[in-house]
Each structure stands twice: as C-alpha cells, then as structure tokens.
Design a protein around this motif. Structure first.
Motif, short mmCIF file in Angstrom:
data_model
loop_
_atom_site.label_atom_id
_atom_site.label_comp_id
_atom_site.label_asym_id
_atom_site.label_seq_id
_atom_site.Cartn_x
_atom_site.Cartn_y
_atom_site.Cartn_z
N THR A 96 -11.50 -23.72 -7.15
CA THR A 96 -10.19 -24.07 -7.71
C THR A 96 -10.33 -24.30 -9.20
OG1 THR A 96 -9.48 -25.10 -5.65
CG2 THR A 96 -8.28 -25.71 -7.64
N ILE A 97 -9.47 -23.63 -9.97
CA ILE A 97 -9.42 -23.81 -11.42
C ILE A 97 -8.01 -24.28 -11.74
CG2 ILE A 97 -9.57 -22.67 -13.66
CD1 ILE A 97 -11.29 -20.52 -12.28
N SER A 98 -7.93 -25.34 -12.54
CA SER A 98 -6.61 -25.82 -12.94
C SER A 98 -6.62 -26.15 -14.42
CB SER A 98 -6.20 -27.05 -12.12
OG SER A 98 -7.10 -28.11 -12.35
N GLY A 99 -5.45 -26.17 -14.98
CA GLY A 99 -5.33 -26.50 -16.39
C GLY A 99 -3.89 -26.65 -16.79
N GLU A 100 -3.70 -27.13 -17.99
CA GLU A 100 -2.36 -27.23 -18.54
C GLU A 100 -2.45 -27.22 -20.05
OE1 GLU A 100 -0.29 -31.18 -18.27
OE2 GLU A 100 -1.93 -31.56 -16.88
N GLY A 101 -1.37 -26.87 -20.67
CA GLY A 101 -1.32 -26.85 -22.12
C GLY A 101 0.04 -26.39 -22.60
N SER A 102 0.21 -26.49 -23.90
CA SER A 102 1.48 -26.05 -24.48
C SER A 102 1.23 -25.47 -25.87
CB SER A 102 2.48 -27.20 -24.56
OG SER A 102 2.03 -28.18 -25.47
N ILE A 103 2.16 -24.67 -26.29
CA ILE A 103 2.16 -24.09 -27.63
C ILE A 103 3.49 -24.43 -28.26
CG2 ILE A 103 2.15 -21.99 -29.00
CD1 ILE A 103 0.41 -20.71 -26.89
N ARG A 104 3.43 -24.89 -29.50
CA ARG A 104 4.66 -25.18 -30.26
C ARG A 104 4.57 -24.40 -31.56
NH1 ARG A 104 6.18 -30.23 -33.57
NH2 ARG A 104 8.43 -29.99 -33.70
N MET A 105 5.64 -23.68 -31.87
CA MET A 105 5.67 -22.89 -33.09
C MET A 105 6.94 -23.22 -33.87
SD MET A 105 5.95 -18.77 -33.66
CE MET A 105 7.60 -18.71 -33.00
N MET A 106 6.79 -23.39 -35.16
CA MET A 106 7.92 -23.56 -36.05
C MET A 106 7.90 -22.38 -37.02
SD MET A 106 6.75 -26.62 -34.91
CE MET A 106 5.42 -26.97 -35.98
N GLY A 107 9.07 -21.95 -37.42
CA GLY A 107 9.14 -20.82 -38.35
C GLY A 107 10.56 -20.52 -38.77
N ASN A 115 18.82 -5.68 -36.56
CA ASN A 115 17.39 -5.89 -36.82
C ASN A 115 17.08 -7.37 -36.95
OD1 ASN A 115 16.61 -3.07 -37.06
ND2 ASN A 115 17.85 -3.09 -38.91
N TYR A 116 15.88 -7.75 -36.52
CA TYR A 116 15.45 -9.14 -36.65
C TYR A 116 14.04 -9.19 -37.23
CZ TYR A 116 12.36 -8.74 -32.58
OH TYR A 116 11.36 -8.37 -31.73
N THR A 117 13.73 -10.35 -37.82
CA THR A 117 12.38 -10.67 -38.27
C THR A 117 12.11 -12.12 -37.88
OG1 THR A 117 12.56 -9.18 -40.17
CG2 THR A 117 10.83 -10.86 -40.26
N LEU A 118 11.01 -12.35 -37.15
CA LEU A 118 10.55 -13.69 -36.81
C LEU A 118 9.30 -13.97 -37.63
CD1 LEU A 118 10.74 -13.54 -32.89
CD2 LEU A 118 12.43 -14.45 -34.46
N THR A 119 9.30 -15.09 -38.33
CA THR A 119 8.17 -15.44 -39.19
C THR A 119 7.64 -16.82 -38.79
OG1 THR A 119 9.23 -14.21 -40.98
CG2 THR A 119 7.41 -15.67 -41.58
N PRO A 120 6.50 -16.87 -38.09
CA PRO A 120 5.92 -18.17 -37.76
C PRO A 120 5.35 -18.83 -39.00
CG PRO A 120 4.52 -16.39 -36.94
CD PRO A 120 5.73 -15.76 -37.55
N LYS A 121 5.56 -20.12 -39.13
CA LYS A 121 5.04 -20.87 -40.27
C LYS A 121 3.93 -21.83 -39.84
CE LYS A 121 8.10 -19.32 -43.26
NZ LYS A 121 7.76 -18.46 -44.34
N GLU A 122 4.07 -22.38 -38.63
CA GLU A 122 3.10 -23.34 -38.13
C GLU A 122 3.03 -23.23 -36.62
OE1 GLU A 122 2.69 -28.19 -37.95
OE2 GLU A 122 3.98 -27.31 -39.47
N VAL A 123 1.81 -23.22 -36.08
CA VAL A 123 1.62 -23.14 -34.63
C VAL A 123 0.62 -24.22 -34.23
CG1 VAL A 123 0.89 -21.70 -32.71
CG2 VAL A 123 2.02 -20.65 -34.66
N GLU A 124 0.96 -24.95 -33.16
CA GLU A 124 0.10 -26.01 -32.63
C GLU A 124 -0.14 -25.75 -31.16
OE1 GLU A 124 2.58 -29.40 -33.15
OE2 GLU A 124 2.24 -29.52 -35.31
N GLY A 125 -1.34 -26.01 -30.69
CA GLY A 125 -1.67 -25.87 -29.29
C GLY A 125 -2.22 -27.17 -28.74
N THR A 126 -1.91 -27.47 -27.48
CA THR A 126 -2.47 -28.64 -26.81
C THR A 126 -3.10 -28.19 -25.50
OG1 THR A 126 -0.46 -29.18 -25.59
CG2 THR A 126 -0.70 -30.17 -27.78
#
Length: 168
Positions: A96-107, A115-126
C-alpha cells in the motif's frame, strides 16, 4: 368619478411597471463581459476525468483518489489563482502506497478574442508536491484558444491538450 379611478389605476400600474423595470436593470447582471471571471473546477484533461488520468498512472493497481481541492479563480483584474489538492492510496500485490499534497499557483491571464495566455508567477507545493515544484519563468506561459458554453469553459492549448472546466 370613474375617470378618477381609472386614471389612479393607470398611474398605479405605470408606477408598478417602472419599479419592476428599475429592479430588473439594477439586479440584471454583471457589467463585466469577461467570460472567465469566477471560480472554476477542472473536469477533464484530454477527454479523461482527473480520476481516470490518475488511475492510468498506476496501471492495474487498486487506487482510491480523493481530490481535496480543485479551484481555478480568474479575477476581473487579470490575476488568477489555482489550488489543486489530492489524497490517494494505491494497493497492489499486498503493498500500500499513500500520499497527499497540493499545488497552489498565482499568476495572470489575458484574453484577446478567442485567444488566451496564462502566465504563472509563483507556484508552491506541499506534501508529495513539495520540492517537485520548480520556479516559474516566461517560458512557462501557456497559450491557446478558448470557448465558453453556459457553465463550461474549454481551453485548447497550443501544445495540443484540451482542458474543460465547470463553473463552481
């Protein structure tokens, strides 16, 4: 006397209609014509649900996936914030393998017609994403075309992927 009652009824009816029209106009909706503004949940990537995509990563293993966060918020000022979290357990051959986490991105995001453009400015992972998130830069921009139909926002990325969101 009949003329006074009829005139009073007519004026009352006109006043009622005026109040109704003013109420409809003032509550009528958003002056914002940006179809992206609001909070969205990612539903599919390239036609597969997030659960299907995750399960494919683990092959035939028994997977239990709980998406703990799935919010993409696009603000009227062109800023955006995304939070995606997952908790999982995978069982295979007695292991059994388990885990958890999250990603938060601001931009930021910008729209020009379809047409669209997405520009990430900051990304955090937990959790399991901590340390796997690399700094973002100008090359991390994503571009493509978009369409909206009711509560469904579809992004067709220039890299060939299609992401579908539903309004929360």
């Amino acid at each position: 006397m009949f003329a006074q009652v009829t005139l009073r009824s007519f004026l009352w009816l006109v006043s009622l209609w005026a109040i109704l029209i003013i109420g409809i106009i003032s509550c009528g909706g958003d002056d914002d014509d940006n179809d992206w503004v609001g909070t969205w949940a990612m539903e599919t990537v390239d036609g597969e649900s997030l659960e299907q995509d995750f399960a494919e990563d683990f092959g035939d293993a028994d997977t239990d996936l709980d998406i703990t966060a799935n919010e993409w918020t696009f603000n009227n000022d062109g800023t955006m914030e995304m939070e995606f979290g997952v908790k999982f357990e995978v069982k295979e051959q007695g292991l059994t393998i388990s885990g958890e986490g999250s990603i938060r991105m601001m931009g930021t995001y910008s729209l020009s017609g379809s047409n669209y453009t997405l520009t990430p400015k900051e990304v955090e992972g937990t959790g399991l994403f901590e340390g796997d998130v690399e700094p973002v830069g100008p090359t991390d921009e994503e571009t493509g075309t978009w369409s909206r139909n009711g509560n469904t926002l579809t992004l067709n990325s220039d890299d060939g992927s299609t992401i579908v969101f539903n309004k929360k």
